[in-house]
Design a protein around this motif. Structure first.
Motif, short mmCIF file in Angstrom:
data_model
loop_
_atom_site.label_atom_id
_atom_site.label_comp_id
_atom_site.label_asym_id
_atom_site.label_seq_id
_atom_site.Cartn_x
_atom_site.Cartn_y
_atom_site.Cartn_z
N GLN A 13 44.54 38.01 43.51
CA GLN A 13 45.33 39.24 43.50
C GLN A 13 46.82 38.92 43.51
N ILE B 87 45.33 47.59 40.77
CA ILE B 87 45.01 47.28 42.18
C ILE B 87 43.55 47.63 42.46
N GLY C 273 34.59 36.33 48.10
CA GLY C 273 35.64 37.14 48.71
C GLY C 273 36.85 36.34 49.15
N ILE D 80 41.02 45.09 40.41
CA ILE D 80 41.00 43.63 40.58
C ILE D 80 39.86 43.18 41.50
N GLU D 81 39.77 43.78 42.69
CA GLU D 81 38.77 43.30 43.66
C GLU D 81 37.36 43.47 43.11
N ALA D 82 37.08 44.66 42.55
CA ALA D 82 35.74 44.88 41.98
C ALA D 82 35.48 43.92 40.84
N LEU E 72 36.83 40.88 40.28
CA LEU E 72 36.67 39.49 40.71
C LEU E 72 35.31 39.26 41.35
N VAL E 73 34.89 40.19 42.20
CA VAL E 73 33.59 40.04 42.86
C VAL E 73 32.47 40.13 41.82
N TRP F 274 38.43 34.14 47.55
CA TRP F 274 39.38 33.94 46.46
C TRP F 274 40.10 35.22 46.06
N VAL F 275 39.61 36.38 46.52
CA VAL F 275 40.11 37.65 46.01
C VAL F 275 41.61 37.80 46.27
N ARG F 276 42.07 37.57 47.51
CA ARG F 276 43.48 37.76 47.82
C ARG F 276 44.36 36.79 47.03
N THR G 246 49.08 48.34 49.42
CA THR G 246 48.55 48.61 48.08
C THR G 246 49.38 49.66 47.35
#
Length: 352
Positions: free
Chosen positions: A312, A291, A305, A294-296, A298-299, A307-309, A262
């Motif tokens: 990203q 960085i 979860g 993105i995860e927060a 998308l969820v 699809w997150v990677r 990251t």
């Protein structure tokens, strides 16, 4: 003789503008798809408490990559310096002295990395990969694989001054949650921005990134400056370790292991050249926020979860390509030149 470079436009002179635009577009997208989260202040106070370690690591790495080197050992510094701090703080009740010693341990690791790279000549990838295993192993051996719970740490001045909540008495909940480590991180980032862009040390780092041989010709002590750069990286990793340990009120033997990719991604999508010679701290900061967001985002937008990677990776690629073609006009010109039909093809079409 190389052709003179065209003067940069105002748009290009604004540091990190392409990645700032990507950040703004992503933020607007998440505000639209997840307004219940991104139109509330609490997600941003969470970022202010979770992102400072990543920002410190990425800013240090900006100097290292800008100088044409790489440091893979900082996750181990977080484990080792975090262990040193946790043990001295909990078992020996050393307070501020535990902070000083943990910081010194990070500098020591950086010094070792610098000597291996600059004096002995080991490639930085190999040297820091080896010290990554060395210090992570030392942390595991010394801690016995155990974690250290810092119960009651929030009552100490060390916790209050490093990761405390200075507005805890506020009636507004999100203001009461503002963490002081975001303030310290901002101070360090501003100081290092001036060092990179206005101080001789930053100028030397980028000069070394362009060419070690030319740097020596113009009188730069390349070995000394590289050692300083790795010590800067080690010191910032130690500060990140102290903040992380105090914020969690716990030391984990594997803490820091998730920061390697990251932090590197934050630096590169921010616009720092992986070949050295060019670095931007503003771009790195917005890379960190992308960085972290993105995860927060998308969820919160409803993606699972799994699809997150994938998403990203797509966003990272788009950000890097966008940066290259906006901030480097010669690449953009070359791309459009390749897209134009050749003269021979045009003559054939005209004959038809």
């Amino acid at each position: 003789m190389a052709a003179p470079q065209a003067p940069r436009s105002r748009f290009q002179r604004f540091e990190g503008l392409p990645i700032i635009l990507v950040f703004a577009l992503l933020l607007a997208l998440f505000m639209y798809t997840a307004p219940q989260v991104f139109l509330q202040p609490f997600i941003y106070t969470t970022f202010l408490s979770t992102l400072p370690p990543l920002i410190l690591l990425a800013v240090g790495l900006t100097f290292v990559i800008g100088a044409g080197e790489i440091d893979l050992s900082f996750p181990a510094v977080i484990a080792f310096s975090g262990f040193v701090f946790a043990v001295l703080f909990k078992e020996y009740d050393l307070g501020w002295l535990s902070v000083v010693i943990a910081f010194a341990s990070g500098l020591l690791v950086g010094l070792l990395n610098g000597v291996l790279v600059a004096k002995i000549g080991v490639p930085s990838f190999m040297a820091t990969l080896a010290t990554q295993f060395l210090w992570a192993g030392m942390a595991t051996v010394l801690s016995g694989g155990k974690s250290y719970a810092l119960r009651g740490a929030d009552a100490s001045p060390v916790w209050q001054w490093i990761v405390g909540r200075p507005f805890a008495g506020s009636q507004t909940v999100w203001i009461a949650q503002l963490p002081i480590q975001s303030f310290w991180t901002a101070c360090i980032v501003v100081m290092l921005w001036f060092v990179l862009n206005r101080h001789r040390f930053g100028e030397h780092a980028l000069f070394i990134g362009d060419s070690n041989a030319v740097s020596r010709v113009v009188g730069i002590d390349v070995e000394r400056e590289k050692i300083r750069i790795f010590m800067l990286m080690g010191g910032l990793a130690a500060i990140a370790a102290i903040m992380l340990t105090l914020e969690n009120k716990n030391y984990f033997g594997n803490q820091g292991q998730g920061y390697l990719l990251t932090a590197i991604a934050s630096v590169l999508i921010g616009g720092t050249s992986i070949f050295g010679g060019r670095a931007t701290i503003v771009g790195t900061i917005f890379g960190c926020f992308i960085i972290g967001m993105i995860e927060a985002g998308l969820v919160a937008s409803g993606l699972t979860g799994a699809w997150v990677r994938t998403v990203q990776g797509l966003i990272f690629l788009i950000a890097i390509i966008f940066y290259l073609y906006v901030d480097e006009p010669h690449r953009r010109s070359a791309f459009f030149a390749r897209m134009r039909p050749s003269k021979a093809f045009s003559r054939v079409r005209a004959a038809e």
